[in-house]
Design a protein around this motif. Structure first.
Motif, PDB file in Angstrom:
ATOM      1  N   PHE A 110      78.525  77.959  52.770  1.00  0.00           N
ATOM      2  CA  PHE A 110      80.247  78.263  52.394  1.00  0.00           C
ATOM      3  C   PHE A 110      80.676  76.829  52.436  1.00  0.00           C
ATOM      4  O   PHE A 110      80.823  76.289  53.505  1.00  0.00           O
ATOM      5  CB  PHE A 110      80.690  79.221  53.164  1.00  0.00           C
ATOM      6  CG  PHE A 110      80.422  80.667  53.087  1.00  0.00           C
ATOM      7  CD1 PHE A 110      80.532  81.291  52.157  1.00  0.00           C
ATOM      8  CD2 PHE A 110      79.418  81.048  54.104  1.00  0.00           C
ATOM      9  CE1 PHE A 110      80.280  82.692  51.949  1.00  0.00           C
ATOM     10  CE2 PHE A 110      78.602  82.541  53.928  1.00  0.00           C
ATOM     11  CZ  PHE A 110      79.252  83.208  52.808  1.00  0.00           C
ATOM     12  N   SER A 111      81.273  76.348  51.313  1.00  0.00           N
ATOM     13  CA  SER A 111      81.757  74.925  51.343  1.00  0.00           C
ATOM     14  C   SER A 111      83.173  74.824  52.242  1.00  0.00           C
ATOM     15  O   SER A 111      83.383  73.692  52.503  1.00  0.00           O
ATOM     16  CB  SER A 111      82.071  74.575  49.804  1.00  0.00           C
ATOM     17  OG  SER A 111      83.198  75.424  49.193  1.00  0.00           O
ATOM     18  N   SER A 112      83.872  75.847  52.346  1.00  0.00           N
ATOM     19  CA  SER A 112      85.114  76.088  53.079  1.00  0.00           C
ATOM     20  C   SER A 112      84.756  75.948  54.717  1.00  0.00           C
ATOM     21  O   SER A 112      85.701  75.759  55.401  1.00  0.00           O
ATOM     22  CB  SER A 112      86.155  76.857  52.707  1.00  0.00           C
ATOM     23  OG  SER A 112      85.521  78.145  53.019  1.00  0.00           O
ATOM     24  N   LEU A 113      83.551  76.176  54.889  1.00  0.00           N
ATOM     25  CA  LEU A 113      83.124  76.070  56.439  1.00  0.00           C
ATOM     26  C   LEU A 113      82.411  75.030  57.019  1.00  0.00           C
ATOM     27  O   LEU A 113      81.632  74.576  56.226  1.00  0.00           O
ATOM     28  CB  LEU A 113      82.524  77.565  56.699  1.00  0.00           C
ATOM     29  CG  LEU A 113      83.194  78.779  56.470  1.00  0.00           C
ATOM     30  CD1 LEU A 113      82.322  79.959  56.711  1.00  0.00           C
ATOM     31  CD2 LEU A 113      84.488  79.216  56.870  1.00  0.00           C
ATOM     32  N   THR A 114      82.378  74.682  58.192  1.00  0.00           N
ATOM     33  CA  THR A 114      81.713  73.703  58.809  1.00  0.00           C
ATOM     34  C   THR A 114      80.180  74.154  58.982  1.00  0.00           C
ATOM     35  O   THR A 114      80.044  75.593  58.797  1.00  0.00           O
ATOM     36  CB  THR A 114      82.290  73.177  60.152  1.00  0.00           C
ATOM     37  OG1 THR A 114      81.986  74.307  61.336  1.00  0.00           O
ATOM     38  CG2 THR A 114      83.682  72.739  60.126  1.00  0.00           C
ATOM     39  N   VAL A 115      79.312  73.525  59.267  1.00  0.00           N
ATOM     40  CA  VAL A 115      78.017  73.897  59.575  1.00  0.00           C
ATOM     41  C   VAL A 115      78.171  74.946  60.581  1.00  0.00           C
ATOM     42  O   VAL A 115      77.400  75.782  60.537  1.00  0.00           O
ATOM     43  CB  VAL A 115      77.168  72.468  59.835  1.00  0.00           C
ATOM     44  CG1 VAL A 115      75.476  73.037  60.364  1.00  0.00           C
ATOM     45  CG2 VAL A 115      76.768  71.635  58.670  1.00  0.00           C
ATOM     46  N   LYS A 116      78.520  74.521  61.729  1.00  0.00           N
ATOM     47  CA  LYS A 116      78.510  75.494  62.875  1.00  0.00           C
ATOM     48  C   LYS A 116      79.312  76.912  62.435  1.00  0.00           C
ATOM     49  O   LYS A 116      78.674  77.941  62.761  1.00  0.00           O
ATOM     50  CB  LYS A 116      79.350  74.704  63.942  1.00  0.00           C
ATOM     51  CG  LYS A 116      79.693  75.833  65.249  1.00  0.00           C
ATOM     52  CD  LYS A 116      80.420  75.110  66.363  1.00  0.00           C
ATOM     53  CE  LYS A 116      81.828  74.634  65.829  1.00  0.00           C
ATOM     54  NZ  LYS A 116      82.403  73.697  66.944  1.00  0.00           N
ATOM     55  N   GLN A 117      80.287  76.834  61.471  1.00  0.00           N
ATOM     56  CA  GLN A 117      81.058  78.106  61.034  1.00  0.00           C
ATOM     57  C   GLN A 117      80.027  78.843  60.246  1.00  0.00           C
ATOM     58  O   GLN A 117      79.810  79.953  60.275  1.00  0.00           O
ATOM     59  CB  GLN A 117      82.198  77.814  60.661  1.00  0.00           C
ATOM     60  CG  GLN A 117      83.274  77.235  61.486  1.00  0.00           C
ATOM     61  CD  GLN A 117      84.512  76.594  60.698  1.00  0.00           C
ATOM     62  OE1 GLN A 117      84.458  76.224  59.776  1.00  0.00           O
ATOM     63  NE2 GLN A 117      85.742  76.859  61.530  1.00  0.00           N
ATOM     64  N   ASN A 118      79.294  78.027  59.413  1.00  0.00           N
ATOM     65  CA  ASN A 118      78.534  78.516  58.689  1.00  0.00           C
ATOM     66  C   ASN A 118      77.104  79.634  59.275  1.00  0.00           C
ATOM     67  O   ASN A 118      76.744  80.618  59.245  1.00  0.00           O
ATOM     68  CB  ASN A 118      77.771  77.619  57.526  1.00  0.00           C
ATOM     69  CG  ASN A 118      78.212  77.520  56.385  1.00  0.00           C
ATOM     70  OD1 ASN A 118      78.201  78.123  55.289  1.00  0.00           O
ATOM     71  ND2 ASN A 118      79.254  76.547  56.075  1.00  0.00           N
ATOM     72  N   ILE A 119      76.734  78.671  60.386  1.00  0.00           N
ATOM     73  CA  ILE A 119      75.845  79.347  61.160  1.00  0.00           C
ATOM     74  C   ILE A 119      76.114  80.803  61.855  1.00  0.00           C
ATOM     75  O   ILE A 119      75.463  81.831  62.112  1.00  0.00           O
ATOM     76  CB  ILE A 119      75.130  78.604  62.205  1.00  0.00           C
ATOM     77  CG1 ILE A 119      74.497  77.264  61.549  1.00  0.00           C
ATOM     78  CG2 ILE A 119      73.995  79.155  63.402  1.00  0.00           C
ATOM     79  CD1 ILE A 119      74.087  76.215  62.427  1.00  0.00           C
TER      80      ILE A 119
END
Length: 270
Positions: A110-119
């Motif tokens: 998800f481009s609007s989320l950080t890596v941490k948020q994606n996980i």
């Protein structure tokens, strides 16, 4: 020229004591009036890395998406962990889905989320963990796939191709799955990056006991990382077996693919 059975390698026979994590029988699926796969049968055994290969348009991604329920099937059965998802209750289906992870082609972060948020996305969807625990799990998964802690707060647009693949893999591993689906995981990576990713998958399979369903066209990955290969064509599985056996196939496409110069190079043959 009509193709006859002499072109095909025999399908693997069930091995006593081995558990079929995925069992596909007489599968038909496609789009509109067109069937991409028709009458396809396939087993995936616990603990193996299965490579799924085929020419463009033969149904590799369709098969994957049908198994996980993103493409509706027209006919046949798909069982995962012994559960026919068509017959399962909502609760049973969700319980099965929690036992697999998916790395989509190009990562699909998800481009609007950080890596941490994606996980954390699958964790937020399937658990009620506290913010602190979500944070700890995300950082643990980053470490597991070989990303540095500073990557946690980066956005997908700030990542290299290899980092995107690893971040997407970390998300696929968020719920500690037993089974992971990888769709062209080394596509777009340079040879060193692709080899590093193959090594990572082998390490994770060994340490976590994963079963891996990997769609790939990468001959190096097929030779180096896969225990068995299933080659799709003519809407079915044309042949299956280890890389060494696939090199014996006489079907025209299989012969070109597995006996060509690149295939020989992948096995260090002249």
């Amino acid at each position: 020229m009509a193709l006859t059975e002499e072109y095909y390698l025999p399908h693997s026979e069930p091995v006593p004591g081995r558990e079929a994590i995925i069992r596909v029988r007489d599968l038909a699926a496609g789009f509109g009036e067109r069937l991409i796969v028709d009458g396809l049968n396939l087993d995936v055994w616990r603990g193996e890395i299965l490579g799924v290969v085929g020419a463009s348009g033969t149904g590799k991604s369709v098969l994957t998406r049908t198994i996980i329920g993103l493409v509706p099937k027209r006919r046949g059965t798909v069982e995962v962990f012994g559960v026919d998802l068509d017959r399962a209750s909502l609760k049973e289906g969700l319980a099965v889905e929690r036992r697999w992870g998916v790395l989509f082609q190009q990562g699909a972060l998800f481009s609007s989320l950080t890596v941490k948020q994606n996980i954390q996305v699958p964790l937020r969807e399937h658990t009620n963990f506290s913010p602190r625990l979500l944070e700890e799990i995300a950082m643990l998964k980053l470490e597991l796939v070989g990303l540095k802690p500073r990557a946690a707060d980066l956005y997908p647009s700030e990542l290299s191709g290899g980092m995107i693949k690893r971040a997407a893999l970390a998300r696929a591993l968020a719920l500690d799955p037993e089974l992971i689906f990888l769709d062209e995981p080394t596509s777009g990576l340079d040879p060193i990056g692709a080899q590093d990713f193959d090594d990572l998958i082998l390490t994770l399979r060994r340490t976590l006991g994963l079963t891996v369903f990997m769609v790939t066209h990468d001959l190096d990955s097929l030779s180096r990382a896969c225990d068995r290969i299933a080659a799709l064509g003519e809407k079915k599985v044309l042949a299956e077996g280890p890389f060494s056996e696939m090199r014996k196939a006489t079907h025209p496409w299989l012969k070109d693919y597995f006996q060509g110069p690149r295939a020989r190079a992948a096995q260090g043959l002249s």
